[in-house]
Design a protein around this motif. Structure first.
Motif, short mmCIF file in Angstrom:
data_model
loop_
_atom_site.label_atom_id
_atom_site.label_comp_id
_atom_site.label_asym_id
_atom_site.label_seq_id
_atom_site.Cartn_x
_atom_site.Cartn_y
_atom_site.Cartn_z
N THR A 82 -23.43 -4.71 15.36
CA THR A 82 -22.63 -3.63 15.61
C THR A 82 -23.02 -2.28 16.02
O THR A 82 -22.48 -1.46 16.88
CB THR A 82 -21.93 -3.22 14.21
OG1 THR A 82 -22.76 -2.63 13.27
CG2 THR A 82 -21.01 -4.37 13.63
N ASN A 83 -24.69 -2.00 15.97
CA ASN A 83 -25.08 -0.82 16.59
C ASN A 83 -26.60 -1.08 16.51
O ASN A 83 -27.22 -1.34 15.33
CB ASN A 83 -24.91 0.47 15.50
CG ASN A 83 -25.40 1.74 16.17
OD1 ASN A 83 -26.06 1.47 17.12
ND2 ASN A 83 -24.90 2.76 15.73
N LEU A 84 -26.98 -1.27 17.83
CA LEU A 84 -28.73 -1.69 17.92
C LEU A 84 -29.38 -0.24 17.44
O LEU A 84 -30.68 -0.46 17.13
CB LEU A 84 -28.90 -1.92 19.58
CG LEU A 84 -30.19 -2.70 19.75
CD1 LEU A 84 -30.01 -4.05 19.07
CD2 LEU A 84 -29.90 -3.16 21.01
N VAL A 85 -28.89 0.91 17.76
CA VAL A 85 -29.60 2.15 17.40
C VAL A 85 -29.14 2.91 16.42
O VAL A 85 -28.24 4.04 16.71
CB VAL A 85 -30.15 2.99 18.81
CG1 VAL A 85 -31.20 4.08 18.50
CG2 VAL A 85 -29.79 2.00 19.96
N PRO A 86 -29.10 3.05 15.16
CA PRO A 86 -28.45 3.44 13.93
C PRO A 86 -29.13 4.96 13.92
O PRO A 86 -29.50 5.62 12.85
CB PRO A 86 -28.87 2.86 12.82
CG PRO A 86 -30.27 1.99 13.06
CD PRO A 86 -30.21 1.85 14.57
N VAL A 87 -28.75 5.91 14.99
CA VAL A 87 -29.17 7.40 14.89
C VAL A 87 -28.26 7.95 14.03
O VAL A 87 -28.62 8.91 13.10
CB VAL A 87 -28.93 7.90 16.50
CG1 VAL A 87 -29.48 9.27 16.40
CG2 VAL A 87 -30.03 7.15 17.26
N ALA A 88 -27.04 7.76 13.87
CA ALA A 88 -26.10 8.54 13.11
C ALA A 88 -26.44 8.45 11.63
O ALA A 88 -26.26 9.52 10.77
CB ALA A 88 -24.60 8.07 13.28
N THR A 89 -26.92 7.25 11.40
CA THR A 89 -27.30 6.93 9.88
C THR A 89 -28.63 8.07 9.52
O THR A 89 -28.67 8.63 8.47
CB THR A 89 -27.45 5.62 9.74
OG1 THR A 89 -26.54 4.89 9.84
CG2 THR A 89 -28.13 5.35 8.18
#
Length: 699
Positions: free
Chosen positions: A227-234
């Motif tokens: 669903t998201n390759l780059v979990p920056v928001a987390t």
């Protein structure tokens, strides 16, 4: 009574009034739509899909709060997914640490989580590189029937990880780490900052349909990178000082292939989400120069590691300059990385990390040496159903390997039930022949492998062979029983010292109809010397054999010598010779020797043997992928010259020889569980053309 005309007018008026009210109500409802809060109440399953599930996140946040209390903002490292390209993160970590930059916490998913978890456990980047190069993770994945939601079972990989790292929990790692996954049942993102290390690692890269989903309590987890390759928001919830190491994919594709279309369809959403978060939170970005490398190139981690190191080094000064101001006002653009990142959470944490580093630096090489020399990783009890397919004979010398229980001469397909517990492996199997070998149209077998201590291995296989007959005759006609048992052990060393490999084996073949019992046994020791400088890698085996074939006894010495001289990334020269001498003077033959690439001579002699010489070029230019699903790699191409003796009596006069060109390569689906094949084409001493296919490589 009203006049008839008046009554009609009243009815018409009432009808019009009712219609007007209906229309008015319809418009009223249209202008006041039902709000989402009433349609999807607080505990509705669809409303909850937007809320992530956190496991151990409170403790994760508490550890970072201690850093905030010390007067500085923690620095986080985000490691993206990218399949094989994620090995670039190892090079990034090397470059960052060389400048004294160590993250206070890690957020990762997919294959980036594999690197991040080993790093958070306390392994240095150099040790992680040693692990993935010595024990390729894809070699510990089993192809299984998809009865649990996937084609690959990672149980053996989890066993390997526990052997190297131990039974640890994420919440106890020296460096806090958070791994994002997805739950199939609730459709919610699951953020794991606690849990069994090996299980979380398996869940982190459980690509849907390819890997079996990983159960964890009431959850059924898959790769969060879908669903998201780059979990920056987390990561941004815990700090504004973030370094992102990417492993994106951007190579030319053939969209005429439906598999490529499916792969790109999956890629669109997860890449778009990742890029949106990068520009929304403006972290410091290391864009690794691996975007044109196939995501299936697991067999070449050194390439990705070097590319990651170079990519990080090219922006290291910008990283150091920007990290100091990373917490200030945003410029609205993603920067490229914080010298304060090396500061410890507490003195105790630094001590624990350094202790783990020292532990892994001594223990991991020892464990890798044991595993490479035959030791099995301790496994939890598990089982699976595996398909079996044998399309060609393997390179099995006639004299130095146990009899292959009839697996020479035709192709087979079948199914096996395989299980493991501790350091024991066991299984039941069925085979169906795809050829015309008499007495071997089907086979039913059982096998076991034990590793009681160190590298000592006890193995055994028993198989019942037979033919198919009419159903009126019960359908199956058993013909023979074959069995093989072996004992092997080898020394394990962390230095380039000779490796000693004693071995003992025995085989039995009993024909049910004729009551003839054939058997053989051998005892010997091998010495293996790794290649050093310009000296070739050397392997020498010497032993003694005894066998009984058709009630005729044979016994005598046997031996094998291998010399391999390789030039990195260029090519290699391989030389092999094996022989057997019959002291009983009853006569030996070379039947069943698949190492000779030609027609095996039919003569009988007291002395038999064969030699193989080949000069191989590492033809990396011939590697290719097809449909974003099949990868052909590790291509070796070159001339060969084989000789065989079976009756001539003179070492200068082989009974047969073959000269030609050989090509060896590895083929893998989705870059996992590679199969090796060798194709050769040449001419023999009679001038006839020789064409052949073998499973594996001779060297």
């Amino acid at each position: 009574m009203f006049p008839k005309k008046t009554l009609t007018m009243i009815l018409c008026f009432l009808t019009v009034a009712v219609l007007a009210c209906t229309v008015q109500n319809a418009f009223a409802q249209g202008s006041n739509p039902v709000l989402p809060d009433s349609v999807f109440p607080e505990h509705d399953v669809f409303r909850q899909v937007t809320e992530p599930i956190g496991i151990g996140t409170d403790q994760f946040e508490q550890r970072l709060t201690k850093i905030l209390a010390s007067g500085r903002e923690p620095v986080g490292l985000v490691l993206t997914g990218g399949s094989a390209r994620a090995y670039a993160h190892i090079g990034v970590l090397e470059a960052l640490e060389a400048e004294g930059i160590r993250p206070d916490f890690v957020v990762a998913n997919s294959m980036g989580a594999l690197i991040g978890l080993l790093y958070a456990a306390g392994m240095s980047p150099q040790t992680i590189a040693q692990v993935v190069q010595t024990m390729p993770p894809e070699q510990y994945l089993d192809v299984v029937l998809p009865i649990r939601g996937g084609l690959l079972d990672s149980a053996n990989l989890q066993s390997l990880v526990r052997t190297l790292v131990g039974d640890v929990d994420l919440s106890d790692l020296p460096i806090p780490i958070l791994v994002t996954t997805e739950d199939l049942k609730s459709r919610r993102q699951v953020e794991l900052a606690a849990g069994e290390f090996s299980k979380v690692l398996a869940a982190s890269f459980a690509l849907p349909a390819v890997f079996e989903p990983v159960p964890l309590d009431d959850l059924l987890l898959i790769d969060g990178g879908v669903t998201n390759l780059v979990p920056v928001a987390t990561a941004a919830r815990y700090s504004s000082k973030l370094i992102v190491s990417t492993a994106l994919y951007n190579r030319p594709m053939d969209f005429g292939n439906p598999i490529t279309v499916i792969n790109r369809a999956f890629d669109i959403g997860k890449t778009r989400s990742g890029m949106e978060e990068i520009f929304a939170f403006t972290p410091l970005v290391i864009r690794n120069d691996v975007e044109t490398i196939s995501y299936m190139a697991f067999s070449n981690p050194a390439l990705m590691i070097e590319q990651g190191r170079k990519s990080a080094q090219s922006c290291i000064e910008s990283i150091k300059a920007n990290l100091g101001a990373a917490g200030e006002a945003s410029t609205g653009e993603a920067s490229t990385c914080n010298d304060s990142a090396g500061e410890p959470e507490t003195d105790h944490t630094l001590e624990t990390l350094e202790e783990r580093r020292k532990f892994f630096e001594t223990q991991v090489p020892l464990q890798l040496s044991l595993l490479s020399s035959g030791a099995l990783p301790a496994s939890d009890s598990h089982w699976n159903l595996q398909p079996t397919l044998k399309v060609a004979d393997s390179f099995v010398p006639n004299t130095l390997e146990p009899e292959s229980l009839g697996l020479t001469g035709q192709a087979y397909a079948g199914l096996s039930f395989d299980g493991a517990v501790g350091k024991a492996r066991y299984g039941l199997s069925t085979l169906f022949g795809m050829g015309t070998v008499q007495g071997q149209a089907w086979g039913i077998g059982a096998q076991a492998l034990l590793n009681p201590v160190s590298t000592l291995r006890l193995s055994g296989v028993v198989r019942l062979w037979g033919d198919f007959v009419p159903l009126s005759s019960y359908g199956l006609d058993p013909k023979s029983i074959a069995a093989v048992a072996g004992i092997s052990w080898s020394t394990a060393s962390t230095i380039k010292a000779p490796l000693f490999v004693p071995r003992l084996f025995a085989t039995v073949d009993y024909a049910l109809e004729t009551a003839v019992l054939d058997w053989s046994t051998g005892l010997g020791v091998g010495i293996e010397q790794p290649q050093q400088h310009f000296l070739p890698q050397t392997s020498i085996y010497a032993g003694f054999f005894v066998d009984s074939i058709s009630n005729t006894y044979h016994y005598g010495p046997e031996g094998e010598v291998k010399l391999n001289l390789g030039l990195e990334n260029v090519g290699a020269l391989h030389v092999r010779g094996e022989s057997r001498f019959d002291l009983s003077r009853q006569g030996l033959n070379l039947q069943g020797d698949t190492s000779f690439r030609g027609r095996v001579p039919q003569g009988v002699s007291d002395w038999v043997g064969s030699t193989n010489i080949e000069a191989m070029w590492f033809a990396r230019q011939l590697e290719f992928s097809a449909g974003e699903a099949l990868l052909v790699s590790d291509v070796e191409l070159g001339p060969y010259f084989d000789s065989a003796w079976a009756g001539s009596g003179s070492i200068f006069e082989p009974d047969a020889f073959s000269v030609g060109i050989s090509i060896s390569a590895s083929a893998s689906i989705f870059g996992l569980k590679p199969a090796e094949f060798s194709v050769f084409c040449g001419v023999n001493n009679a001038g006839s053309l020789e064409l052949g296919l073998r499973e594996g490589r001779l060297f």
